[in-house]
Design a protein around this motif. Sequence first.
Motif, PDB file in Angstrom:
ATOM      1  N   UNK A 351     -19.272  -9.035   0.850  1.00 37.81           N
ATOM      2  CA  UNK A 351     -19.034  -7.973  -0.129  1.00 37.81           C
ATOM      3  C   UNK A 351     -17.653  -7.398   0.101  1.00 37.81           C
ATOM      4  N   UNK A 352     -17.125  -6.730  -0.907  1.00 35.10           N
ATOM      5  CA  UNK A 352     -15.785  -6.151  -0.811  1.00 35.10           C
ATOM      6  C   UNK A 352     -15.757  -5.115   0.307  1.00 35.10           C
ATOM      7  N   UNK A 353     -14.797  -5.266   1.218  1.00 34.34           N
ATOM      8  CA  UNK A 353     -14.667  -4.312   2.316  1.00 34.34           C
ATOM      9  C   UNK A 353     -15.686  -4.497   3.418  1.00 34.34           C
ATOM     10  N   UNK A 354     -16.299  -5.681   3.502  1.00 36.69           N
ATOM     11  CA  UNK A 354     -17.359  -5.895   4.503  1.00 36.69           C
ATOM     12  C   UNK A 354     -16.826  -6.317   5.854  1.00 36.69           C
ATOM     13  N   UNK A 355     -15.492  -6.352   6.017  1.00 41.98           N
ATOM     14  CA  UNK A 355     -14.954  -6.674   7.328  1.00 41.98           C
ATOM     15  C   UNK A 355     -14.006  -7.850   7.341  1.00 41.98           C
ATOM     16  N   UNK A 356     -13.857  -8.540   6.217  1.00 40.25           N
ATOM     17  CA  UNK A 356     -12.906  -9.643   6.163  1.00 40.25           C
ATOM     18  C   UNK A 356     -11.491  -9.059   6.106  1.00 40.25           C
ATOM     19  N   UNK A 357     -10.477  -9.799   6.575  1.00 37.65           N
ATOM     20  CA  UNK A 357      -9.096  -9.308   6.486  1.00 37.65           C
ATOM     21  C   UNK A 357      -8.725  -8.966   5.048  1.00 37.65           C
ATOM     22  N   UNK A 358      -7.846  -7.962   4.888  1.00 36.86           N
ATOM     23  CA  UNK A 358      -7.532  -7.447   3.557  1.00 36.86           C
ATOM     24  C   UNK A 358      -7.050  -8.500   2.583  1.00 36.86           C
ATOM     25  N   UNK A 359      -6.100  -9.331   2.995  1.00 37.57           N
ATOM     26  CA  UNK A 359      -5.562 -10.346   2.088  1.00 37.57           C
ATOM     27  C   UNK A 359      -6.641 -11.358   1.706  1.00 37.57           C
ATOM     28  N   UNK A 360      -7.499 -11.708   2.669  1.00 33.63           N
ATOM     29  CA  UNK A 360      -8.615 -12.629   2.404  1.00 33.63           C
ATOM     30  C   UNK A 360      -9.557 -11.994   1.387  1.00 33.63           C
ATOM     31  N   UNK A 361      -9.898 -10.713   1.613  1.00 36.62           N
ATOM     32  CA  UNK A 361     -10.796  -9.978   0.715  1.00 36.62           C
ATOM     33  C   UNK A 361     -10.239  -9.947  -0.703  1.00 36.62           C
ATOM     34  N   UNK A 362      -8.950  -9.602  -0.829  1.00 39.37           N
ATOM     35  CA  UNK A 362      -8.338  -9.478  -2.155  1.00 39.37           C
ATOM     36  C   UNK A 362      -8.366 -10.806  -2.890  1.00 39.37           C
TER      37      UNK A 362
END
Length: 658
Positions: A351-362
């Motif tokens: 899910x968005x903001x679930x702990x993945x690096x920011x660039x990966x999440x975006x």
Amino acid sequence: MLQKLRDKTTGWIAGTILTIVTIPFAFFGVESYMSQRVETYVARIAQPPSWWKSAPQVWPVTYLWHIEDIDAQEFKERLENARINMRNAQGENFDAKAFESVENKRRVLDALIDERLMRMTAHNDGIVVSDAEVADNIRQIPEFQVDGAFNADRYQMLLASQNPPLTPRAFEAKVREDLATNLIPARIARSAFVTDLELDRLMRLLGEHRDVSFVAIPAPAADTAPVTDAEIDAFYKAHKDEYRSPEMVRLEYVEVDGNTLPAPAADEAALRKRYQDEIAKFSSPEKREVSHILVQVAANASEADKKAAEARAAKLAAEARAPGADFAALARANSDDTGSKAAGGDLGWITKGSGMPGAFDDAAFAMQPGEVRGPVKTDFGWHIIKLNQVQPGTQRSFEDVRPELEKELQEGGREQAFNELTGKLVDAVFKNPTSLAPAAKALGLQVQTTPVFSRAGAPGIASEPKVLRAAFSDALVQDGTASDPIELGPLRTVLIRVIEHQPEQVQPLAQVRAAVVASIRAERERKAADAAAEALLKAARTQGLDAAAAAAGLAVARLDDLPRRSPAPVPPQPLVEAFFNVPRPQKDAPVLGKTRAGGQLVVFAVRAARDGDIGQVTPQERAQLRTQVAASIGAQAQDAFIRAVRKHYVIKVAEDRL
């Protein structure tokens, strides 16, 4: 005069005296003479210095010894944990008085002492546990796992929820200490083994069969002979402890049950506000199932290595976007992420903001299903990302969740009313703690009473373990004041007061006379049965059991090929154990014996014994027995090691503080 005083306080004599006086102050300080120290330890463990193993325990040498105390609070916590575990295991059969016995408390304390000794031994032996072993043990704790794998978020959440909260560093230190403490005992226990010869001998013994004859001695006629006053008095004096009445109490109590309080009416505006405040609870975020290929780049990598990694990532991204490309196969062959590589790079649902690096999440949340994007740069290196599926977020409407909100609002209002009523009751009782009636009357509550009951409890609130502990506590029994609030469950609490107390005591002879007479008659009947059994056994030694039984008019039962581990309820297990506890017959001479099983005396003869056939034992049964026996031997070796360690320490137990 001053000159004479000066002359007297100089020279080697005065110096010697001054040195003698100075030594105690050097060891203890002046404050030890000015204050008193109150000892609170339950057990004290003393060890001589490592460089002087034979150091005597005399002053002032004792101050060279290493001392560790087990204080009263530590023992109290361990005892309470043992009480909770035993109560959970035994349920209604839990005997609170037996648990509080000195013998049981000493068992709990001895276990605590053994743990401390193992910790001290590990420290003395320089045992060190590596960070890797600590981490491996933590990862294997089931409570920290999600779907069978260690989860860092769950780990930190559970540590933070402890009382008091634990930091990961503090928990890891505790795990490290426990591993070091248990290292030697655990290794000793696991080092036990069973040889094939020992296992064969044991299997022959466990599989043994015996041929047995036995005679059940009939119950003697009921004793009707007179019982004199002298016999009654003598028996009563010899068995006084059998005629003790247990400690008893009777309570008055006031109970507050929040579940019976009226629920507040639901307010539409309040419901809608609660919905807006908790809207996140009724929504589920969008989820995306992603896979990735990682080209790892070290933080201290050279510029050349960084460019090479970027070029490799770009090449892999191009291959992954090619028509018909197998992303999972590429990940298994090329990804540097050891956690997802074997699964074809699958990271599961995020899910968005679930702990993945920011660039990966975006990037992941800007893609379409089936799309491959990358390389994407993060602190870990370069990622090639594939979006597999999208699960849209949902939000339940106000009308859908209105019943839940209304229930929560009513429960919250009922809880608030319960807390307010309980608080007022406690305040009123504390103003007059020797009676519950004034406080109950002022708040419209009812004072109830229990019948007289022992520590075994009684129906109603007297069946609650918390109430039982408080009812028989010294404070309530001696002072006659009201207890603190006792929580019986959600929204349910009670205040109690002991209004009658009967201490444990020996019942007077007049009160138990009939029971004493019955015991005397039962004792006579038992002795008569013993005499009959002994007579039959004596006759069997000269005539054989069959002839002796026939002469006495008794029937002989025969059990041929009886296995040691007989599964049948007949004969009863105690009787089977008696048959196999006597030696084997030699040269066809039966082995005679006598036992009591199920209240009945039995005279028996073991006519023959045969080893078990180990050829009938399956490999699985053999392996299982080997494991069980090795575990038993290991436990015995572990206990022997702990007993041996105890000899190197001086252990003092304060029995009066148990």
